[in-house]
Design an enzyme around this catalytic site. Structure first.
Site, PDB file in Angstrom:
ATOM      1  N   TYR A 166     -23.927 -22.566  -7.005  1.00  0.00           N
ATOM      2  CA  TYR A 166     -24.255 -22.764  -8.431  1.00  0.00           C
ATOM      3  C   TYR A 166     -23.265 -21.989  -9.305  1.00  0.00           C
ATOM      4  O   TYR A 166     -22.698 -22.530 -10.250  1.00  0.00           O
ATOM      5  CB  TYR A 166     -25.701 -22.311  -8.689  1.00  0.00           C
ATOM      6  CG  TYR A 166     -26.100 -22.313 -10.144  1.00  0.00           C
ATOM      7  CD1 TYR A 166     -26.634 -23.462 -10.737  1.00  0.00           C
ATOM      8  CD2 TYR A 166     -25.952 -21.177 -10.940  1.00  0.00           C
ATOM      9  CE1 TYR A 166     -27.004 -23.471 -12.074  1.00  0.00           C
ATOM     10  CE2 TYR A 166     -26.320 -21.169 -12.270  1.00  0.00           C
ATOM     11  CZ  TYR A 166     -26.846 -22.313 -12.839  1.00  0.00           C
ATOM     12  OH  TYR A 166     -27.203 -22.307 -14.173  1.00  0.00           O
TER      13      TYR A 166
HETATM   14  N1  LIG Z   1     -32.533 -21.852 -17.827  1.00  0.00           N
HETATM   15  C1  LIG Z   1     -31.608 -20.926 -17.983  1.00  0.00           C
HETATM   16  O1  LIG Z   1     -31.906 -19.733 -18.176  1.00  0.00           O
HETATM   17  C2  LIG Z   1     -30.143 -21.291 -17.942  1.00  0.00           C
HETATM   18  C3  LIG Z   1     -29.188 -20.271 -18.113  1.00  0.00           C
HETATM   19  C4  LIG Z   1     -27.842 -20.610 -18.106  1.00  0.00           C
HETATM   20  C5  LIG Z   1     -27.450 -21.931 -17.943  1.00  0.00           C
HETATM   21  N2  LIG Z   1     -28.412 -22.895 -17.760  1.00  0.00           N
HETATM   22  C6  LIG Z   1     -27.944 -24.272 -17.609  1.00  0.00           C
HETATM   23  O2  LIG Z   1     -28.653 -25.098 -18.527  1.00  0.00           O
HETATM   24  C7  LIG Z   1     -28.765 -26.421 -17.997  1.00  0.00           C
HETATM   25  C8  LIG Z   1     -30.202 -26.865 -18.005  1.00  0.00           C
HETATM   26  O3  LIG Z   1     -30.934 -25.977 -17.196  1.00  0.00           O
HETATM   27  P1  LIG Z   1     -32.518 -25.883 -17.207  1.00  0.00           P
HETATM   28  O4  LIG Z   1     -32.829 -24.442 -17.144  1.00  0.00           O
HETATM   29  O5  LIG Z   1     -33.097 -26.717 -18.291  1.00  0.00           O
HETATM   30  O6  LIG Z   1     -32.814 -26.499 -15.757  1.00  0.00           O
HETATM   31  P2  LIG Z   1     -34.010 -27.424 -15.204  1.00  0.00           P
HETATM   32  O7  LIG Z   1     -35.260 -27.216 -15.973  1.00  0.00           O
HETATM   33  O8  LIG Z   1     -34.018 -27.173 -13.737  1.00  0.00           O
HETATM   34  O9  LIG Z   1     -33.484 -28.892 -15.520  1.00  0.00           O
HETATM   35  C9  LIG Z   1     -32.388 -29.434 -14.844  1.00  0.00           C
HETATM   36  C10 LIG Z   1     -32.371 -30.925 -15.043  1.00  0.00           C
HETATM   37  O10 LIG Z   1     -31.273 -31.444 -14.265  1.00  0.00           O
HETATM   38  C11 LIG Z   1     -31.737 -32.578 -13.584  1.00  0.00           C
HETATM   39  N3  LIG Z   1     -31.012 -32.820 -12.343  1.00  0.00           N
HETATM   40  C12 LIG Z   1     -30.922 -32.020 -11.258  1.00  0.00           C
HETATM   41  N4  LIG Z   1     -30.269 -32.636 -10.271  1.00  0.00           N
HETATM   42  C13 LIG Z   1     -29.949 -33.870 -10.736  1.00  0.00           C
HETATM   43  C14 LIG Z   1     -29.300 -35.005 -10.171  1.00  0.00           C
HETATM   44  N5  LIG Z   1     -28.874 -35.006  -8.906  1.00  0.00           N
HETATM   45  N6  LIG Z   1     -29.137 -36.106 -10.924  1.00  0.00           N
HETATM   46  C15 LIG Z   1     -29.595 -36.138 -12.191  1.00  0.00           C
HETATM   47  N7  LIG Z   1     -30.237 -35.110 -12.778  1.00  0.00           N
HETATM   48  C16 LIG Z   1     -30.416 -33.989 -12.058  1.00  0.00           C
HETATM   49  C17 LIG Z   1     -33.204 -32.299 -13.283  1.00  0.00           C
HETATM   50  O11 LIG Z   1     -33.835 -33.519 -13.017  1.00  0.00           O
HETATM   51  P3  LIG Z   1     -35.400 -33.644 -12.601  1.00  0.00           P
HETATM   52  O12 LIG Z   1     -36.151 -33.343 -13.855  1.00  0.00           O
HETATM   53  O13 LIG Z   1     -35.524 -35.032 -12.163  1.00  0.00           O
HETATM   54  O14 LIG Z   1     -35.605 -32.600 -11.535  1.00  0.00           O
HETATM   55  C18 LIG Z   1     -33.644 -31.587 -14.547  1.00  0.00           C
HETATM   56  O15 LIG Z   1     -34.127 -32.485 -15.511  1.00  0.00           O
HETATM   57  C19 LIG Z   1     -28.156 -26.358 -16.594  1.00  0.00           C
HETATM   58  O16 LIG Z   1     -26.804 -26.783 -16.651  1.00  0.00           O
HETATM   59  C20 LIG Z   1     -28.203 -24.886 -16.251  1.00  0.00           C
HETATM   60  O17 LIG Z   1     -27.221 -24.516 -15.319  1.00  0.00           O
HETATM   61  C21 LIG Z   1     -29.739 -22.611 -17.763  1.00  0.00           C
END
Ligand SMILES: NC(=O)c1ccc[n+]([C@@H]2O[C@H](COP(=O)([O-])OP(=O)(O)OC[C@H]3O[C@@H](n4cnc5c(N)ncnc54)[C@H](OP(=O)(O)O)[C@@H]3O)[C@@H](O)[C@H]2O)c1
Length: 247
Positions: A166
């Protein structure tokens, strides 16, 4: 950027594709961008979740969105070419892409890292943004003001222990953002930037920190100002930059 005050019709007439809209930040972004007038293309792998976000946007009176089910893990270059063709046929334009989808499977030391999982994570978090951007570049180049936004993470910049593929993928995507911004800086209307959301309440953070109280983290709905700024006309001319959504 968290104090940015967008105009109510900021994204009117813009077509914006968002990946990974089923949960967390992607879902909040899809609803919010539509709330400011964007026609959003909802790309994700779980149809039930895509339909829910579609309904939310329709009920809130936003422009009619489009659902594009796609699993970024197995998608081939042909699938991306098909996506670009469908967007061209259905909308004739694309003004923004938000690379938001991410796969994260938990913290693991490199010594024990599952090799197949390593490939899967690099496919979703690094190769997919490359393949998608390449496929839609010609469509973006026809927009008078196009914006590509990558989603970065501090752990990729630091090379933080146990974040494995990641972190490596996030570091690579950040390099891709910078070189693409540099390639497109002259003679195009396409800008390319990154957002680091900071720690936000989502499935991903729960998987990384299972013992922590989710109330410690920001709500995805509260970090949307930077997304609006970068995908709307107020950031025209800004490229190659990284924005911290909670600063
Ligand atoms: N949360 C944090 O604190 C944080 C911090 C830094 C960066 N980020 C970044 O912010 C972004 C969003 O993160 P989040 O926290 O909202 O994560 P999340 O709640 O886990 O959501 C991730 C989304 O990506 C989708 N996804 C995963 N694998 C996929 C695939 N093979 N094809 C299509 N869609 C796929 C998931 O689909 P499903 O709903 O179908 O599972 C989900 O809707 C990411 O890029 C993450 O790295 C997050």
């Amino acid at each position: 950027m968290k104090d940015y005050q967008p105009a109510a019709d900021l994204l009117k007439n813009r077509v914006i594709l968002i990946t990974g809209i089923g949960e967390g930040i992607g879902r909040a972004a899809a609803r919010r961008l539509a709330g400011y007038g964007a026609t959003v293309i909802l790309l994700g792998r779980t149809i039930r979740k895509l339909e829910q976000v579609y309904d939310d946007i329709e009920q809130a009176g936003g422009p009619k969105p489009a659902i594009y089910p796609m699993n970024l893990e197995g998608a081939t270059p042909k699938d991306y070419a098909d996506l670009a063709r469908v967007l061209d046929t259905e909308f004739g334009r694309l003004d923004g892409v938000l690379h938001n989808a991410a796969l994260f499977a938990g913290l693991t030391p490199i010594a024990n890292y599952d090799i197949e999982l390593w490939y899967r994570i690099l496919q979703v978090n690094l190769n997919a943004p490359f393949l998608l951007t390449q496929a839609v570049l010609e469509l973006l180049s026809r927009s008078s003001d196009a914006s590509v936004v990558f989603t970065t993470d501090q752990v990729g910049e630091e090379g933080r222990a146990y974040w494995g593929a990641y972190a490596v993928a996030k570091g690579g995507a950040q390099t891709l953002m910078k070189l693409l911004a540099s390639e497109l800086e002259t003679n195009t209307n396409i800008r390319v930037n990154s957002i680091d959301p900071g720690q936000v309440r989502s499935e991903l953070t729960l998987r990384a920190y299972p013992g922590r109280d989710p109330a410690e983290w920001a709500d995805p709905e509260d970090i949307m100002a930077t997304y609006l700024y970068l995908l709307g006309p107020d950031s025209k001319g800004v490229t190659g930059q990284t924005f911290r959504a909670q600063d």
